[in-house]
Design a protein around this motif. Structure first.
Motif, PDB file in Angstrom:
ATOM      1  N   GLN A   1      96.697  53.880  24.037  1.00 22.53           N
ATOM      2  CA  GLN A   1      96.546  53.449  25.426  1.00 22.53           C
ATOM      3  C   GLN A   1      97.843  52.847  25.966  1.00 22.53           C
ATOM      4  OE1 GLN A   1      93.232  50.829  24.901  1.00 22.53           O
ATOM      5  NE2 GLN A   1      91.717  52.466  24.938  1.00 22.53           N
TER       6      GLN A   1
ATOM      7  N   SER B   1     100.062  54.371  29.010  1.00 18.99           N
ATOM      8  CA  SER B   1     100.436  53.535  30.152  1.00 18.99           C
ATOM      9  C   SER B   1     101.936  53.592  30.405  1.00 18.99           C
ATOM     10  CB  SER B   1      99.991  52.090  29.886  1.00 18.99           C
ATOM     11  OG  SER B   1     100.388  51.250  30.940  1.00 18.99           O
TER      12      SER B   1
ATOM     13  N   ARG C   1     102.813  56.902  31.967  1.00 13.45           N
ATOM     14  CA  ARG C   1     102.459  56.928  33.387  1.00 13.45           C
ATOM     15  C   ARG C   1     103.542  56.270  34.232  1.00 13.45           C
ATOM     16  NH1 ARG C   1      96.237  55.272  32.281  1.00 13.45           N
ATOM     17  NH2 ARG C   1      95.279  57.336  32.457  1.00 13.45           N
ATOM     18  N   GLN C   2     104.037  55.148  33.750  1.00 16.66           N
ATOM     19  CA  GLN C   2     105.094  54.473  34.493  1.00 16.66           C
ATOM     20  C   GLN C   2     106.358  55.325  34.554  1.00 16.66           C
ATOM     21  OE1 GLN C   2     105.684  50.592  32.827  1.00 16.66           O
ATOM     22  NE2 GLN C   2     103.626  49.881  33.310  1.00 16.66           N
TER      23      GLN C   2
ATOM     24  N   THR D   1      92.797  59.426  33.064  1.00 13.38           N
ATOM     25  CA  THR D   1      91.841  59.138  31.995  1.00 13.38           C
ATOM     26  C   THR D   1      90.523  59.822  32.305  1.00 13.38           C
ATOM     27  OG1 THR D   1      92.866  56.992  31.624  1.00 13.38           O
ATOM     28  CG2 THR D   1      90.652  57.317  30.718  1.00 13.38           C
TER      29      THR D   1
END
Length: 1001
Positions: free
Chosen positions: A72, A76, A79-80, A92
């Motif tokens: 996770q 994350s 994604r950034q 997700t």
């Protein structure tokens, strides 16, 4: 001709090192886990990649306990890194993640599209165009795919496969260019390729042919001798027959020398067209949407071999659907249909080596010509199928590895696969999840087999019958077959046989059709730990359950438990039934799978093992409910706890799930009630009463009085049976509070007085303070303010000794209520200020809202209507934010009376009607009747005497039934006033005629 190229705002490249370009900027993806995860997502772009698959990609078979949280964190971070205009590329979606990639944004997709177009061009004789497309596809490569696999075993295997696709495409391109006479241009490239790949005989043969056709016979023979030396030295093998034949042709100076890769097929004039499909089901029922979808997919222009994977639980009808759609599309595949049962759910699944031999023989290849090795057979199979249109049906596949060698390469073919496992690793596959039948489809199938007349004779029983087997087609087939064999049986007789769950699977068998046997095949194919988890999950009484429960039942690390739960989903022994408030998946059994699991439980687990598992299960709910209460109240305030076992779930889950504690409690309402019942049934009395009284945090706020009463009656029986005095006192104290909330004063006293005696005997300071507070409220409601003040004083002292700050603040609010009744408004405000300070120190927003509500009442009684309105609107926002329905009903009632006093009847009426509807929804008849009195006063001012009279009469009936004389007097006075107005319907009453104001309970 249009050649696809990689374009877009964000371009992903995996045909070489893993890279991402955004405009003119190259985004850096840190090596290691982030590159592995991004690579795994891009390999299955636009499809969900499961969490377990990502864990396996990063850590192979030995993930750490924190694997899920680490994945996770990496996602994350990705994604950034990938953030930009438009939608986030990684989303997700249970049970994992999906990366969105638009057309031509991923080099792999562009590569595959160009290959597909090149195949079509070649088949249509446009060789130069095919070469151009192949060269464009090959130009996308920058080295080994996925950077060689970036240290992941899973990605390395994928990289090997992709690299092989590249070399095959290159060799095909060279063949076409040789056919176009471009042998001079190819010599330099082929020389380098052969030096780089000295064991690839096809490349060496192409170099020999290019040299020979360029007039360099000696160099061509030299290339052969160099290749032979390498093969003999490194492998101890002579060159292949094809390469030796090419050397002989060159030595002989033949004018027509062909490449070495001519496809092997049946002799001329003996093209074989296998027709291996089983018969279609004559009474095939339902499935209209999946049939239409899959038939359309198989017939669509995919640019590659369309692959359909039909998956579902045992007995759900995967095979019937596969055969049915295969017959639908059979005419599109004139070169035949191949079928094989791969026996994936059997102890010994079919070996792809053997299946390929069967397929090749069925396609006309002589047995003597079939190679021995898997790779060689797969190559021959693809070659034979390259120019054919054949449908391949693979039944009961065990895993992707069993299917991959059986996939043809030619775009004219199609593949239909059935499996009890989700074969998410098959590239480009269309997944179809087959669900159980709904009631309408189940009755239709039953009627087709046994006759509609028998259904119509017993319609209610027929509905119950299909419900008992949960719409499982295999079970319906068994029931139908037994009823057909016994035409004298009624449906009720069959229903009677299935009523006893312990023998239900015994009855669901007929001849060779057995539901138990079908489930057992999948069960035996599970790992030992997965089988044990399935058995223990049958202990869960709730309809749905969460992943942490697996770890609790097995008493092991949360990550490992969740992994095993997912393995049961993959095997179709569990279904995903949505997600919880934190986005974690919820699971559920099919009823027959639960019955099967319970059978295996009694065979394999001891009574003590089952008891221990249930204790941990209940302990998990207890720990979570207690933490939810702590977060709402700022600590273990105004609640008693026992010493039952608590089992702590994964902290990452607790943090995510209890971000909104009341929302989580409500989402798990059914599970919490079930856990109370299960704790009582297994005689865990301490956990039972503790969980019941802790759940009041939800029951009180949401007005779930039925659940409050039911769970407490169960808990009271349990603690009385166990002789647990403190548990008895705690439950009776809580029940007394519930009866007070519903204005059942006599029942409240019957609970509170014995509870106080027990707490006195136990010298339980905290318990005594809680019950004394409730006795003070009882005295206040009965109109005994002096007694109430004395009891509040004792309760406050007790809360101080127990360190219960919120209990102390609550009593201050009650004292303020007494002050309000005596018009000591300044003293009331001071007490409320002290209580509010405590609430803000502890973070208890719910009690803060109640106290601010009383401040609003003070303003109302003082005639400061604008201040009252402003304060009540603030409270209304607070109760809306927490979902406090009971608090909302009180606040709306007071807000309505404020507008009534201000003669704003148009504002007051809808607010009071809404308050009345909330009280009725909460089944709070006393509170509803108080609202009726004020709504009647409003209607009277409008001259609507008839409706007003009805409201007051209904209120009077409730007050009389509850034996509340003070409120009876108010209602009778209102009726008398209305009686005087009956002849003058347009006369009203002044706001001073309003008979009630909320007490602020």
């Amino acid at each position: 001709m249009s050649v696809h190229s990689i374009t877009g705002d964000r371009c992903f490249r995996i045909l070489g090192t893993i890279e991402v370009d955004a405009g003119w900027q190259r985004l850096r993806v840190p090596p290691g886990r982030q590159q592995i995860i991004l690579g795994a997502l891009l390999l299955d772009a636009n499809r969900v990649v499961g969490m377990d698959q990502l864990i396996d990609a990063v850590w192979d078979e030995r993930p750490p306990a924190t694997a899920r949280s680490q994945i996770q964190i990496c996602v994350s971070a990705l994604r950034q890194s990938l953030a930009g205009p438009g939608e986030a590329p990684i989303v997700t979606i249970a049970p994992g993640y999906l990366i969105r990639v638009a057309d031509n944004e991923l080099d792999l997709h562009v590569f595959e599209r160009n290959l597909a177009k090149a195949d079509v061009a070649q088949q249509e004789g446009r060789l130069a165009e095919a070469v151009q497309l192949l060269r464009a596809a090959l130009a996308l490569w920058r080295g080994d795919a996925l950077g060689g696999g970036v240290g992941s075993r899973q990605l390395t295997a994928c990289a090997v496969r992709l690299n092989e696709q590249r070399m095959t495409a290159l060799e095909n391109c060279v063949d076409l260019e040789l056919r176009l006479g471009r042998h001079h241009d190819l010599i330099a490239e082929l020389t380098g390729l052969v030096e780089e790949h000295p064991l690839r005989e096809r490349l060496r043969g192409q170099l020999m042919l290019a040299l020979y056709r360029s007039g360099r016979q000696a160099d061509a023979l030299g290339a052969y001798r160099a290749g032979r030396d390498v093969l003999v030295d490194e492998l101890g093998l002579e060159p292949s027959e094809e390469l030796q034949a090419l050397e002989s042709a060159i030595l002989a100076g033949e004018r027509q020398v062909t490449p070495t890769n001519e496809p092997v097929g049946p002799p001329a004039g003996q093209i074989v067209q296998p027709r291996q499909l089983p018969a279609d089901t004559a009474d095939f029922t339902g499935r209209r949407e999946p049939v239409a979808d899959l038939v359309g997919w198989i017939g669509g222009d995919q640019g590659a071999v369309p692959v359909v994977v039909i998956t579902g639980m045992p007995g759900v009808g995967k095979s019937a659907l596969a055969v049915h759609i295969s017959h639908h599309v059979a005419d599109r595949f004139p070169d035949g249909q191949l079928y094989v049962d791969l026996r994936g759910s059997q102890p010994q699944p079919a070996d792809p080596v053997d299946v390929l031999c069967r397929f090749l023989r069925a396609l006309g290849v002589p047995g003597s010509a079939v190679p021995e090795e898997l790779e060689e057979r797969a190559e021959m199979y693809r070659s034979v199928m390259a120019d054919r249109r054949v449908l391949v049906v693979l039944e009961d596949a065990a895993a992707e590895a069993q299917v991959l060698p059986l996939l043809p390469g030619g775009p004219g073919c199609a593949v239909v696969v059935t499996s009890r496992f989700r074969l998410a690793g098959l590239p480009g596959a269309r997944l179809c999840e087959v669900e159980v039948m709904d009631q309408e489809q189940s009755l239709e199938l039953l009627g087709k087999v046994i006759g509609r007349d028998r259904i119509e004779a017993e319609p209610g029983v027929a509905e119950a019958l299909v419900g008992t087997v949960g719409g499982l087609p295999l079970a319906l087939r068994v029931v139908s077959a037994r009823l057909v064999a016994r035409p004298h049986w009624s449906l009720a007789a069959m229903m009677g046989l299935l009523a006893d769950e312990r023998h239900r699977l015994d009855e669901l068998s007929h001849g060779e059709i057995m539901v138990r046997a079908s489930l057992a095949l999948t069960y035996e194919g599970l790992s030992k730990r997965s089988r044990r988890l399935l058995r223990l999950l049958s202990l869960v009484e709730a309809e749905t359950f969460l992943g942490w429960i697996a770890a609790a039942l097995l008493d092991e690390q949360p990550a490992r438990g969740a992994h095993l739960m997912e393995s049961l989903v993959d095997a179709q022994m569990l279904n995903v039934a949505g997600v919880d408030v934190a986005g974690y998946p919820r699971f559920k059994f099919h009823d027959l799978v639960r019955v099967f699991a319970r059978e295996r439980l009694t065979e394999s687990e001891s009574r003590q093992e089952c008891q221990d598992a249930v204790e941990r299960l209940v302990g998990g709910w207890l720990a979570l409910a207690r933490e939810a209460h702590r977060r709402l109240y700022g600590g273990d305030y105004t609640v008693l706890h026992g010493n039952g076992l608590r089992w702590d779930a994964d902290p990452s889950y607790v943090s995510a799930a209890l971000k909104e504690p009341l929302q989580w409690l409500e989402s798990e309402q059914a599970c919490l009630c079930s856990a109370v019942r299960q704790a009582a049934a297994t005689e865990f009395d301490e956990a039972c009463w503790d969980l019941a009284v802790t759940a009041v945090t939800l029951f009180e706020t949401r007005g779930y009085f039925d659940d409050w009463q039911e769970t407490h009656e169960v808990a009271l029986n349990a603690v009385r049976k166990a002789g647990n005095s403190r548990g008895v006192a705690a439950v009776m104290c809580s029940l007394g509070s519930m009866h007070l909330s519903r204005r059942r004063l006599a029942q409240a006293e019957l609970m509170l007085e014995p509870a106080l005696e027990l707490f006195d005997e136990l010298a339980d300071v905290h318990g005594r303070a809680l019950v004394t507070r409730s006795l003070g409220i009882l005295a206040y409601i009965e109109g005994r303010p002096v007694a109430a003040a004395e009891l509040y004083d004792r309760a406050q002292h007790g809360f101080q000794l127990a360190g219960d700050r919120i209990g102390e603040a609550y009593v201050l609010g009650r004292f303020a209520q007494l002050d309000i009744g005596r018009t000591r408004y300044d003293q009331a405000i001071e007490r409320l200020r002290q209580a509010l300070e405590i609430c803000r120190e502890t973070g208890n927003t719910r009690l803060e809202g109640q106290l601010l509500y009383r401040v609003g009442r003070v303003f109302l009684l003082q005639g400061n209507y604008e201040q009252a309105e402003q304060m009540l609107m603030t409270v209304l926002d607070m109760v809306h934010a927490t979902g406090d329905v009971l608090g909302e009903s009180f606040t709306l009632h007071s807000l309505g009376t404020v507008h009534l006093h201000m003669q704003e009847l148009d504002k007051a009426e809808p607010i009071l009607r809404h308050a009345l509807s909330l009280r009725e929804r909460l089944r709070d008849q006393f509170g509803a009747s108080r609202v009726r009195l004020d709504l009647a006063a409003l209607l009277t001012q409008r001259g609507e005497v008839r409706e007003a009279t009805g409201l007051v009469q209904e209120a009077l009936r409730v007050f009389q039934s509850r034996r509340l004389p003070a409120w009876e007097d108010k209602a009778r006075t209102a009726l008398a006033d209305l009686s005087g107005l009956s002849d003058y319907p347009h006369q009203g009453v002044s706001p001073g005629g309003i008979q009630s104001l909320p007490s602020g309970q």
